[in-house]
Design a protein around this motif. Structure first.
Motif, PDB file in Angstrom:
ATOM      1  N   THR A 214      27.850  24.504  -1.707  1.00 43.89           N
ATOM      2  CA  THR A 214      27.447  23.197  -1.945  1.00 43.89           C
ATOM      3  C   THR A 214      28.417  22.190  -2.891  1.00 43.89           C
ATOM      4  OG1 THR A 214      26.782  23.960  -4.149  1.00 43.89           O
ATOM      5  CG2 THR A 214      25.186  24.356  -2.364  1.00 43.89           C
ATOM      6  N   VAL A 215      28.246  20.892  -2.487  1.00 48.12           N
ATOM      7  CA  VAL A 215      29.061  19.837  -2.942  1.00 48.12           C
ATOM      8  C   VAL A 215      27.951  19.140  -3.877  1.00 48.12           C
ATOM      9  CG1 VAL A 215      30.913  18.426  -3.021  1.00 48.12           C
ATOM     10  CG2 VAL A 215      30.692  20.276  -1.463  1.00 48.12           C
TER      11      VAL A 215
ATOM     12  N   ASN B   9      34.417  21.072 -11.234  1.00 50.44           N
ATOM     13  CA  ASN B   9      33.600  22.644 -11.418  1.00 50.44           C
ATOM     14  C   ASN B   9      33.817  23.574 -10.141  1.00 50.44           C
ATOM     15  OD1 ASN B   9      33.145  21.852 -14.094  1.00 50.44           O
ATOM     16  ND2 ASN B   9      30.939  21.483 -13.688  1.00 50.44           N
ATOM     17  N   LEU B  10      34.275  24.830 -10.320  1.00 52.17           N
ATOM     18  CA  LEU B  10      34.196  25.696  -9.340  1.00 52.17           C
ATOM     19  C   LEU B  10      33.345  26.733  -9.567  1.00 52.17           C
ATOM     20  CD1 LEU B  10      38.051  26.103  -8.754  1.00 52.17           C
ATOM     21  CD2 LEU B  10      36.393  24.636  -7.411  1.00 52.17           C
ATOM     22  N   ALA B  11      32.267  27.032  -8.662  1.00 51.89           N
ATOM     23  CA  ALA B  11      31.461  28.183  -9.038  1.00 51.89           C
ATOM     24  C   ALA B  11      31.404  29.006  -7.548  1.00 51.89           C
ATOM     25  CB  ALA B  11      30.039  27.399  -9.175  1.00 51.89           C
ATOM     26  N   TYR B  12      30.923  30.313  -8.008  1.00 46.84           N
ATOM     27  CA  TYR B  12      30.818  31.192  -6.954  1.00 46.84           C
ATOM     28  C   TYR B  12      29.475  31.868  -6.987  1.00 46.84           C
ATOM     29  CZ  TYR B  12      35.819  30.169  -6.977  1.00 46.84           C
ATOM     30  OH  TYR B  12      37.155  29.566  -6.784  1.00 46.84           O
ATOM     31  N   GLY B  13      28.771  32.029  -6.159  1.00 46.89           N
ATOM     32  CA  GLY B  13      27.493  32.294  -6.058  1.00 46.89           C
ATOM     33  C   GLY B  13      26.575  31.903  -7.110  1.00 46.89           C
TER      34      GLY B  13
ATOM     35  N   ILE C 262      31.633  22.187  -6.797  1.00 47.01           N
ATOM     36  CA  ILE C 262      31.934  22.853  -5.588  1.00 47.01           C
ATOM     37  C   ILE C 262      31.242  24.381  -5.733  1.00 47.01           C
ATOM     38  CG2 ILE C 262      33.323  23.813  -3.685  1.00 47.01           C
ATOM     39  CD1 ILE C 262      35.366  21.325  -4.351  1.00 47.01           C
ATOM     40  N   ASP C 263      30.435  24.833  -5.268  1.00 47.11           N
ATOM     41  CA  ASP C 263      30.001  26.081  -5.413  1.00 47.11           C
ATOM     42  C   ASP C 263      30.008  26.713  -3.910  1.00 47.11           C
ATOM     43  OD1 ASP C 263      28.725  28.327  -5.946  1.00 47.11           O
ATOM     44  OD2 ASP C 263      26.462  27.320  -6.349  1.00 47.11           O
ATOM     45  N   THR C 264      30.780  27.892  -3.799  1.00 49.14           N
ATOM     46  CA  THR C 264      30.594  28.831  -2.687  1.00 49.14           C
ATOM     47  C   THR C 264      29.549  29.751  -2.927  1.00 49.14           C
ATOM     48  OG1 THR C 264      33.204  28.478  -2.470  1.00 49.14           O
ATOM     49  CG2 THR C 264      32.041  30.413  -1.257  1.00 49.14           C
ATOM     50  N   SER C 265      28.370  29.407  -2.470  1.00 52.41           N
ATOM     51  CA  SER C 265      27.302  30.294  -2.567  1.00 52.41           C
ATOM     52  C   SER C 265      27.232  31.642  -1.958  1.00 52.41           C
ATOM     53  CB  SER C 265      25.903  29.313  -2.504  1.00 52.41           C
ATOM     54  OG  SER C 265      26.053  28.148  -2.977  1.00 52.41           O
TER      55      SER C 265
END
Length: 677
Positions: free
Chosen positions: A297-298, A432-436, A459-462
């Motif tokens: 998601t962005v 911001n960088l997010a993961y999951g 940016i979230d690498t979900s």
């Protein structure tokens, strides 16, 4: 242990009963029915054999049965009661038999639920990365267990839930492009907010004799053809000295352009795998055959957009002096172009084969690529023949590499609040960088000096899925470098896998209420065999009851009490046949003198010798030591109208509570129907 029978639909548990209490009730009823049938059957045998005392023993306990058989010795009475006792004891195990036939005794009951109901059951830190081995030996398991595998490491132990592809993705919102000749992008707002493929996948360089970098684009410029949409193409044969920078980056990284101003300053951000958590950070570089899928998601201000991203890469490798065979190059190009044999005859495949073979013959490298897109997708594909040569004449291998990246917008939404910086201390523009779904850091260190630095968004690498086992990317044989069966399975199941990955991403990072899960719980069940045996016991009970009714009198279907009360006019003054008592008389145990007697509707119930005959037609006795008025006339004159409180009458002592018994010599004064008792 359960009784083992050959597995079949007849013996396997398949009929749900929801609760073990219901199952126990069914089996208990069957045990009752089989006992009832046995009782009626032996009652019929006793009736036909005229063994009434044996019949009465059927309702007694085992101690009384034993004493009865002991008193009778070896006789028909003893044999009948013994057989009944043994068989009735076995019949009491009928329910146990039914439990023993469980196979396995339960089934899995499934129901659809919203993932929002399972939020409290999520792991505190659910894994956002999944790896699947799609080797040919695992394909059958993957077909059956794919939803479970895709939902692994998501919920706490004991939560029996399964992912489904049922996801309400919501609406998609795009705008018109704010730039031209930039390749395929998905445009998200009027300021130039957009997402596209890696525009710099073809950018490389070498060092000249003075140590100065020489970009390849000087000799291999991009070609923007007209009349074919937004695509641009690169196609060039170049020196091997340019190869190493092409093998270093992770293949297929999407680029986030937050606005036109920052875009022109080359101040954009890539969706880059975490080196600490994501194996694709290493596996995605260089060569190898694999497939990576991710949902990311962005977010800019309060606008969030969700994408599904697919990256495929396959390689063949050969050593110096062992050039690739033309047939192998042509075969892997055809199979990666399409699974349809007719489409594999596309003219571009032949031209690519010729260009690669020509570069190999001249000891050079070659690449051809296309960056294209539509309103909702951004696609990039490249074919490369690369021979790394860090220094002149230092070749170690040649690599044939095919890579494909596809980005698709699947959801657009407005958040209640704007996204906030994770760390506001940064001299550059940052995200911001997010993961999951968990923000852990920013990309401040990747920024550079720009006018008016500011916070871009998030940016979230979900969710990430890495599929391997498609082939050996170090082989120079096409069939080994990319095995057809695993590759075809991945192509055919691509949409199914995407849907499950999207469901997982929505659960941890987007909106779990939009995801449907299948919740399973073990439900008690019985088999068709068990149900047949239950119904059989009920049928036998009905048959035995009917046979006893038809072939015996009611005396053989009554209790001892009713058989004794039947000849007497209890309560309502009418005689009854044995059967059921209705209404039931008031039966009490009372103390009379020094003994206890049974009273029936206030009449004392007592057995007398044959020489004694009672006066009362109901029970043979007059309570409270007083004769009833209708019987006064039959007593001697000196006893009429008197209560007997301690007086002697024909040798009997009366204490006001005992019965009056008339002796035989006084019977002569009674009417005929009293004389014989």
């Amino acid at each position: 242990m359960p009784i083992s029978l050959a597995a079949s639909s007849f013996t396997v548990s398949s009929l749900p009963v929801d609760y073990n209490a219901v199952k126990s009730l069914i089996f208990g009823s069957a045990r009752f029915f089989i006992g009832f049938a046995l009782y009626k059957c032996f009652s019929l045998i006793a009736a036909r054999s005229d063994l009434f005392s044996s019949y009465l023993m059927f309702t007694e306990d085992y101690t009384q049965n034993f004493l009865y058989m002991w008193s009778r010795g070896f006789s028909k009475n003893t044999l009948l009661v013994l057989c009944f006792a043994i068989l009735y004891a076995i019949a009491n195990l009928y329910g146990t038999l039914l439990w023993g036939l469980d196979s396995p005794g339960y089934i899995m009951h499934y129901q659809n639920i919203s993932a929002a109901y399972m939020n409290k059951s999520l792991l505190e830190d659910p894994s956002y990365i999944i790896q699947l081995d799609t080797g040919r030996n695992n394909l059958a398991t993957l077909d059956q267990q794919l939803p479970n595998l895709m939902g692994a490491n998501l919920y706490k132990a004991g939560m029996n839930v399964t992912l489904t592809p049922d996801v309400h993705r919501g609406s998609i919102e795009i705008t018109t492009p704010t730039q031209t000749k930039v390749g395929g992008r998905i445009w998200l707002d009027s300021e130039g907010f957009s997402v596209g493929s890696d525009d710099f996948a073809m950018v490389t360089y070498k060092y000249d004799n003075n140590g100065t970098t020489v970009p390849l684009e000087l000799t291999c410029p991009l070609n923007v053809p007209t009349g074919i949409g937004v695509a641009y193409i690169w196609n060039c044969t170049f020196e091997n000295a340019y190869v190493l920078p092409l093998l270093t980056p992770v293949v297929g990284r999407p680029i986030i352009h937050y606005d036109d101003v920052s875009d022109k300053l080359l101040d954009w951000r890539r969706v880059t795998p975490s080196r600490q958590k994501n194996v694709w950070a290493a596996f995605g570089t260089g060569g190898g055959t694999a497939l990576m899928k991710q949902v990311f998601t962005v977010t800019k201000k309060n606008r969030r957009h969700t994408f599904i991203h697919n990256v495929f890469r396959t390689t063949m490798l050969t050593l110096p002096g062992v050039p690739f065979a033309r047939t192998e190059i042509n075969d892997i190009l055809k199979r990666t172009w399409s699974l349809n044999v007719t489409e594999q005859e596309a003219p571009l495949i032949g031209r690519l084969t010729n260009s690669i073979m020509a570069a190999q013959a001249t000891n050079q490298s070659f690449m051809f690529g296309v960056n294209d897109g539509s309103d909702l997708t951004a696609t990039q594909v490249s074919w490369e023949f690369l021979t790394p040569e860090p220094t002149k004449g230092s070749q170690s291998y040649s690599l044939m590499r095919i890579s494909l990246s596809n980005i698709t917008l699947i959801r657009s939404e407005t958040l209640p609040q704007e996204v906030k910086p994770y760390n506001s201390i940064c001299d550059y523009s940052f995200s911001n960088l997010a993961y999951g779904g968990v923000v852990t850091e920013t990309d401040c260190v990747l920024g550079g000096p720009v006018p008016n630095p500011h916070f871009f968004g998030q940016i979230d690498t979900s969710a990430v899925l890495i599929l391997y086992g498609l082939g050996d990317g170090r082989s120079n044989i096409s069939a080994k470098a990319l095995e057809q069966e695993p590759y075809a399975w991945n192509v055919e199941n691509s949409e199914r896998i995407d849907d499950l990955l999207i469901a997982r991403a929505f659960i941890v990072a987007v909106d779990p209420a939009q995801v449907t899960l299948i919740s399973g719980r073990l439900t008690p069940a019985i088999s068709q065999l068990q149900m047949f045996l239950v119904l059989l016991s009920a049928f036998l009970a009905v048959v035995a009851w009917i046979l006893l009714t038809l072939f015996s009198t009611s005396h053989w279907s009554s209790s001892l009490l009713q058989n004794l009360l039947a000849p007497m006019d209890v309560g309502n003054g009418r005689k009854m046949n044995p059967g059921y008592i209705n209404p039931v008389p008031d039966i009490k145990l009372q103390v009379i003198g020094t003994s206890k007697v049974v009273t029936v509707d206030n009449a004392i119930f007592k057995l007398e010798p044959d020489s004694a005959v009672s006066l009362d037609n109901n029970a043979g006795y007059i309570p409270q030591g007083q004769f009833s008025p209708q019987h006064q006339q039959f007593l001697p004159q000196q006893y009429q109208g008197q209560h007997y409180q301690g007086q002697q009458y024909q040798g009997q002592q009366y204490q006001g509570q005992g019965p009056v018994v008339v002796q035989a010599e006084e019977i002569a004064q009674a009417p005929p129907h009293y004389k014989n008792g």
